[in-house]
Design a protein around this motif. Sequence first.
Motif, mmCIF file in Angstrom:
data_model
loop_
_atom_site.group_PDB
_atom_site.id
_atom_site.type_symbol
_atom_site.label_atom_id
_atom_site.label_comp_id
_atom_site.label_asym_id
_atom_site.label_seq_id
_atom_site.Cartn_x
_atom_site.Cartn_y
_atom_site.Cartn_z
ATOM 1 N N MET A 1 27.417 -81.465 13.324
ATOM 2 C CA MET A 1 27.474 -82.395 14.371
ATOM 3 C C MET A 1 26.965 -83.696 14.126
ATOM 4 O O MET A 1 27.243 -84.652 14.855
ATOM 5 C CB MET A 1 26.463 -81.800 15.387
ATOM 6 C CG MET A 1 26.696 -82.497 16.800
ATOM 7 S SD MET A 1 25.623 -81.544 18.006
ATOM 8 C CE MET A 1 26.305 -79.911 18.257
ATOM 9 N N ASP A 2 26.935 -84.288 12.811
ATOM 10 C CA ASP A 2 26.574 -85.390 12.472
ATOM 11 C C ASP A 2 27.622 -86.361 12.622
ATOM 12 O O ASP A 2 27.834 -87.656 12.606
ATOM 13 C CB ASP A 2 25.882 -85.649 11.049
ATOM 14 C CG ASP A 2 26.994 -84.921 9.875
ATOM 15 O OD1 ASP A 2 27.746 -84.207 10.314
ATOM 16 O OD2 ASP A 2 26.693 -85.553 8.824
ATOM 17 N N ASP A 3 28.964 -85.819 12.571
ATOM 18 C CA ASP A 3 30.223 -86.699 12.685
ATOM 19 C C ASP A 3 30.740 -86.801 14.179
ATOM 20 O O ASP A 3 31.649 -87.485 14.477
ATOM 21 C CB ASP A 3 31.379 -86.068 11.853
ATOM 22 C CG ASP A 3 31.804 -84.780 12.046
ATOM 23 O OD1 ASP A 3 30.960 -84.069 12.812
ATOM 24 O OD2 ASP A 3 32.823 -84.139 11.872
ATOM 25 N N LEU A 4 29.919 -86.445 15.283
ATOM 26 C CA LEU A 4 30.316 -86.328 16.582
ATOM 27 C C LEU A 4 29.438 -87.531 17.150
ATOM 28 O O LEU A 4 28.367 -87.980 16.747
ATOM 29 C CB LEU A 4 30.040 -85.062 17.405
ATOM 30 C CG LEU A 4 30.586 -83.789 16.820
ATOM 31 C CD1 LEU A 4 30.123 -82.741 17.843
ATOM 32 C CD2 LEU A 4 32.196 -84.066 16.943
ATOM 33 N N THR A 5 30.146 -88.068 18.196
ATOM 34 C CA THR A 5 29.489 -89.351 18.854
ATOM 35 C C THR A 5 28.728 -88.412 20.019
ATOM 36 O O THR A 5 28.583 -87.128 20.292
ATOM 37 C CB THR A 5 30.160 -90.022 19.927
ATOM 38 O OG1 THR A 5 31.038 -89.268 20.626
ATOM 39 C CG2 THR A 5 31.154 -90.690 18.923
ATOM 40 N N GLY A 6 27.683 -89.251 20.443
ATOM 41 C CA GLY A 6 26.668 -88.546 21.648
ATOM 42 C C GLY A 6 27.191 -88.203 22.498
ATOM 43 O O GLY A 6 26.848 -87.138 23.179
#
Length: 90
Positions: A1-6
């Motif tokens: 999930m570290d490559d997703l925006t908030g």
Amino acid sequence: MDDLTGFQRDLLYVIAGADEPSGQEVKDEIETYYNSEINHGRLYPNLDTLVNKELVEKGQLDRRTNYYALGDQGLDQIKDRRSWEQQYLE
């Protein structure tokens, strides 16, 4: 999930909490959370990103309405995120 925006992460959570919501239902829920209007130009490209990353599955309810469902990878991402968050709350 570290490559997703908030925003994408929030969309993932909204989809996880609903039963195959339409794009409009996702939009309504996210607008309530953000307390502001979310335009289609922001919403649908971000939903498409989640689909392309295979976190969310997209289907068709009718000729004009799509639905979104959390995929297995999306569920795994949420579980990993919650586990990561929990270590800082204990």
